[in-house]
Design an enzyme around this catalytic site. Structure first.
Site, PDB file in Angstrom:
ATOM      1  N   SER A  12      82.695  45.644 -20.568  1.00 32.35           N
ATOM      2  CA  SER A  12      83.068  46.811 -19.762  1.00 32.35           C
ATOM      3  C   SER A  12      81.827  47.352 -19.068  1.00 32.35           C
ATOM      4  O   SER A  12      80.856  47.728 -19.728  1.00 32.35           O
ATOM      5  CB  SER A  12      83.663  47.889 -20.664  1.00 32.35           C
ATOM      6  OG  SER A  12      83.584  49.135 -20.001  1.00 32.35           O
ATOM      7  N   HIS A  37      85.448  43.751 -17.135  1.00 32.86           N
ATOM      8  CA  HIS A  37      86.386  44.875 -17.313  1.00 32.86           C
ATOM      9  C   HIS A  37      85.843  46.103 -16.575  1.00 32.86           C
ATOM     10  O   HIS A  37      84.708  46.517 -16.787  1.00 32.86           O
ATOM     11  CB  HIS A  37      86.525  45.160 -18.807  1.00 32.86           C
ATOM     12  CG  HIS A  37      87.532  46.197 -19.161  1.00 32.86           C
ATOM     13  ND1 HIS A  37      88.887  45.933 -19.236  1.00 32.86           N
ATOM     14  CD2 HIS A  37      87.398  47.511 -19.475  1.00 32.86           C
ATOM     15  CE1 HIS A  37      89.537  47.040 -19.590  1.00 32.86           C
ATOM     16  NE2 HIS A  37      88.655  48.024 -19.720  1.00 32.86           N
ATOM     17  N   ASP A  39      86.441  50.023 -15.604  1.00 35.71           N
ATOM     18  CA  ASP A  39      87.135  51.234 -16.058  1.00 35.71           C
ATOM     19  C   ASP A  39      87.184  52.304 -14.974  1.00 35.71           C
ATOM     20  O   ASP A  39      86.156  52.867 -14.600  1.00 35.71           O
ATOM     21  CB  ASP A  39      86.432  51.795 -17.297  1.00 35.71           C
ATOM     22  CG  ASP A  39      86.705  50.961 -18.539  1.00 35.71           C
ATOM     23  OD1 ASP A  39      87.893  50.720 -18.832  1.00 35.71           O
ATOM     24  OD2 ASP A  39      85.740  50.556 -19.201  1.00 35.71           O
ATOM     25  N   MET A  41      88.485  55.993 -14.011  1.00 37.99           N
ATOM     26  CA  MET A  41      88.913  57.245 -14.659  1.00 37.99           C
ATOM     27  C   MET A  41      88.970  58.365 -13.629  1.00 37.99           C
ATOM     28  O   MET A  41      88.113  58.439 -12.749  1.00 37.99           O
ATOM     29  CB  MET A  41      87.911  57.637 -15.745  1.00 37.99           C
ATOM     30  CG  MET A  41      87.696  56.557 -16.786  1.00 37.99           C
ATOM     31  SD  MET A  41      86.647  57.167 -18.118  1.00 37.99           S
ATOM     32  CE  MET A  41      86.406  55.658 -19.053  1.00 37.99           C
ATOM     33  N   HIS A  70      91.061  48.460 -15.256  1.00 38.95           N
ATOM     34  CA  HIS A  70      91.791  49.331 -16.190  1.00 38.95           C
ATOM     35  C   HIS A  70      91.902  50.717 -15.563  1.00 38.95           C
ATOM     36  O   HIS A  70      90.916  51.452 -15.492  1.00 38.95           O
ATOM     37  CB  HIS A  70      90.995  49.362 -17.506  1.00 38.95           C
ATOM     38  CG  HIS A  70      91.571  50.237 -18.573  1.00 38.95           C
ATOM     39  ND1 HIS A  70      90.870  50.575 -19.709  1.00 38.95           N
ATOM     40  CD2 HIS A  70      92.787  50.841 -18.703  1.00 38.95           C
ATOM     41  CE1 HIS A  70      91.616  51.352 -20.480  1.00 38.95           C
ATOM     42  NE2 HIS A  70      92.783  51.535 -19.880  1.00 38.95           N
ATOM     43  N   MET A  72      92.739  54.357 -15.660  1.00 39.38           N
ATOM     44  CA  MET A  72      93.017  55.524 -16.504  1.00 39.38           C
ATOM     45  C   MET A  72      93.214  56.691 -15.544  1.00 39.38           C
ATOM     46  O   MET A  72      92.383  57.614 -15.449  1.00 39.38           O
ATOM     47  CB  MET A  72      91.847  55.744 -17.473  1.00 39.38           C
ATOM     48  CG  MET A  72      91.849  54.708 -18.601  1.00 39.38           C
ATOM     49  SD  MET A  72      90.271  54.573 -19.460  1.00 39.38           S
ATOM     50  CE  MET A  72      89.435  53.443 -18.359  1.00 39.38           C
ATOM     51  N   MET A 141      94.735  50.158 -26.844  1.00 38.87           N
ATOM     52  CA  MET A 141      93.525  50.984 -26.915  1.00 38.87           C
ATOM     53  C   MET A 141      93.189  51.237 -28.376  1.00 38.87           C
ATOM     54  O   MET A 141      94.032  51.750 -29.128  1.00 38.87           O
ATOM     55  CB  MET A 141      93.742  52.322 -26.203  1.00 38.87           C
ATOM     56  CG  MET A 141      93.932  52.253 -24.691  1.00 38.87           C
ATOM     57  SD  MET A 141      92.593  51.480 -23.768  1.00 38.87           S
ATOM     58  CE  MET A 141      91.177  52.462 -24.250  1.00 38.87           C
ATOM     59  N   ASP A 177      90.770  47.242 -26.450  1.00 39.94           N
ATOM     60  CA  ASP A 177      89.756  48.011 -25.712  1.00 39.94           C
ATOM     61  C   ASP A 177      89.292  49.209 -26.531  1.00 39.94           C
ATOM     62  O   ASP A 177      90.069  50.139 -26.776  1.00 39.94           O
ATOM     63  CB  ASP A 177      90.349  48.469 -24.378  1.00 39.94           C
ATOM     64  CG  ASP A 177      89.300  49.074 -23.452  1.00 39.94           C
ATOM     65  OD1 ASP A 177      88.113  49.106 -23.818  1.00 39.94           O
ATOM     66  OD2 ASP A 177      89.698  49.509 -22.349  1.00 39.94           O
TER      67      ASP A 177
HETATM   68  C1  DX5 Z   1      87.289  53.538 -22.824  1.00 39.74           C
HETATM   69  C2  DX5 Z   1      87.215  52.356 -21.901  1.00 39.74           C
HETATM   70  C3  DX5 Z   1      86.580  51.174 -22.525  1.00 39.74           C
HETATM   71  C4  DX5 Z   1      85.159  51.406 -22.938  1.00 39.74           C
HETATM   72  C5  DX5 Z   1      84.877  50.586 -24.160  1.00 39.74           C
HETATM   73  O1  DX5 Z   1      88.063  54.523 -22.264  1.00 39.74           O
HETATM   74  O2  DX5 Z   1      88.512  51.981 -21.471  1.00 39.74           O
HETATM   75  O3  DX5 Z   1      86.707  50.022 -21.713  1.00 39.74           O
HETATM   76  O4  DX5 Z   1      84.222  51.088 -21.956  1.00 39.74           O
HETATM   77  O5  DX5 Z   1      83.605  50.888 -24.618  1.00 39.74           O
HETATM   78  P1  DX5 Z   1      83.107  50.486 -26.064  1.00 39.74           P
HETATM   79  O6  DX5 Z   1      83.203  48.998 -26.182  1.00 39.74           O
HETATM   80  O7  DX5 Z   1      81.701  50.977 -26.061  1.00 39.74           O
HETATM   81  O8  DX5 Z   1      83.998  51.189 -27.050  1.00 39.74           O
HETATM   82 ZN    ZN Z   2      88.806  49.986 -20.519  1.00 39.32          ZN
END
Ligand code: DX5
Ligand code: ZN
Length: 227
Positions: A12, A37, A39, A41, A70, A72, A141, A177
């Site tokens: 990620s 990956h 992310d 947000m 991903h 969010m 998750m 994840d």
């Molecule tokens: C959290 C993200 C993850 C995050 C995982 O909301 O969706 O992808 O980056 O990070 P680690 O592996 O550090 O838990």
């Molecule tokens: Zn993620």
């Protein structure tokens, strides 16, 4: 993108240097990453903000594996086309992001992406039953979404085991994840997961000028799931 259930590591970039995504992605791919990956947000669905389609389009040209986006965010539907145009291979929306998940998944496939469905830790798998023909990936998750570096939630191991049974021989990836380390990864691959997202556990100790730790960190996860 062909389907198989071999274990894949998806670093990620939330844990990478935000000023240097292009080189970070190339470094982590050169060190053996299977997918990247990404992310996204929105500060509304989750209590943190990252970036949107222009950043995804900019980093796309540095990704030669699979761009796993991903989302969010809520709502999702107005942004699907933009993330598809930015080059997402897999586009994952949260079940909790809106009332019309079936429509969202249809729109993702309609935009030419593989459709992913993410479940927060509190969400049960019965919600997924009538969506199984609509999804290419289910993301369980194992932390509450929003931040990297959180602690793995153990109750999700049982959820993955039950989900794996429900999926049967359908070509659906199970992605995990949050909080993945060499200690937690084997619990999940044994339960039936095949895509392991890992942020802090992959990027710790390395940098674009010293990327060898990225490779060592990924090999440690692979060794743990193989043993
Ligand atoms: C959290 C993200 C993850 C995050 C995982 O909301 O969706 O992808 O980056 O990070 P680690 O592996 O550090 O838990
Ligand atoms: Zn993620």
């Amino acid at each position: 993108m062909s389907f198989d259930r071999t274990v894949k590591i998806a670093p990620s970039i939330l844990s990478a240097d935000f000023a240097n995504f292009g080189q970070e992605i190339e470094a982590v791919e050169a060190q053996g990453a299977d997918w990247i990956h990404v992310d996204v947000m929105d500060g509304h669905f989750v209590p943190n903000l990252t970036f949107g389609p222009p950043m995804c389009a900019a980093i796309r040209k540095h990704i030669s594996t699979v761009m796993d986006v991903h989302l969010m965010i809520a709502p999702v539907d107005p942004y699907i086309e933009a993330f598809a145009e930015a080059g997402a291979d897999v586009l994952t929306a949260h079940l909790e992001a809106g009332a019309h998940t079936h429509r969202t998944l249809q729109a993702i496939r309609g935009a030419g992406c593989k459709a992913g469905l993410a479940l927060n830790p509190a969400t049960g798998i019965e919600e997924v039953e009538y969506l199984l023909d609509m999804v290419d990936l289910i993301c369980v998750m194992t932390v509450n979404p929003g931040f990297g570096g959180q602690k793995f939630i153990h109750s999700q191991v049982q959820k993955v085991r039950r989900l794996r049974e429900m999926i049967g021989d359908r070509p659906i990836h199970i992605e995990i994840d949050g909080g993945i380390t060499p200690e937690t990864a084997p619990l999940m691959t044994e339960a039936g997961a095949d895509v392991l997202v890992a942020g802090s556990a992959v990027f710790k100790g390395g940098s674009v000028s010293d990327p060898a730790p990225y490779g060592e960190n990924m090999r440690a996860i692979r060794a743990a799931v193989a043993g």
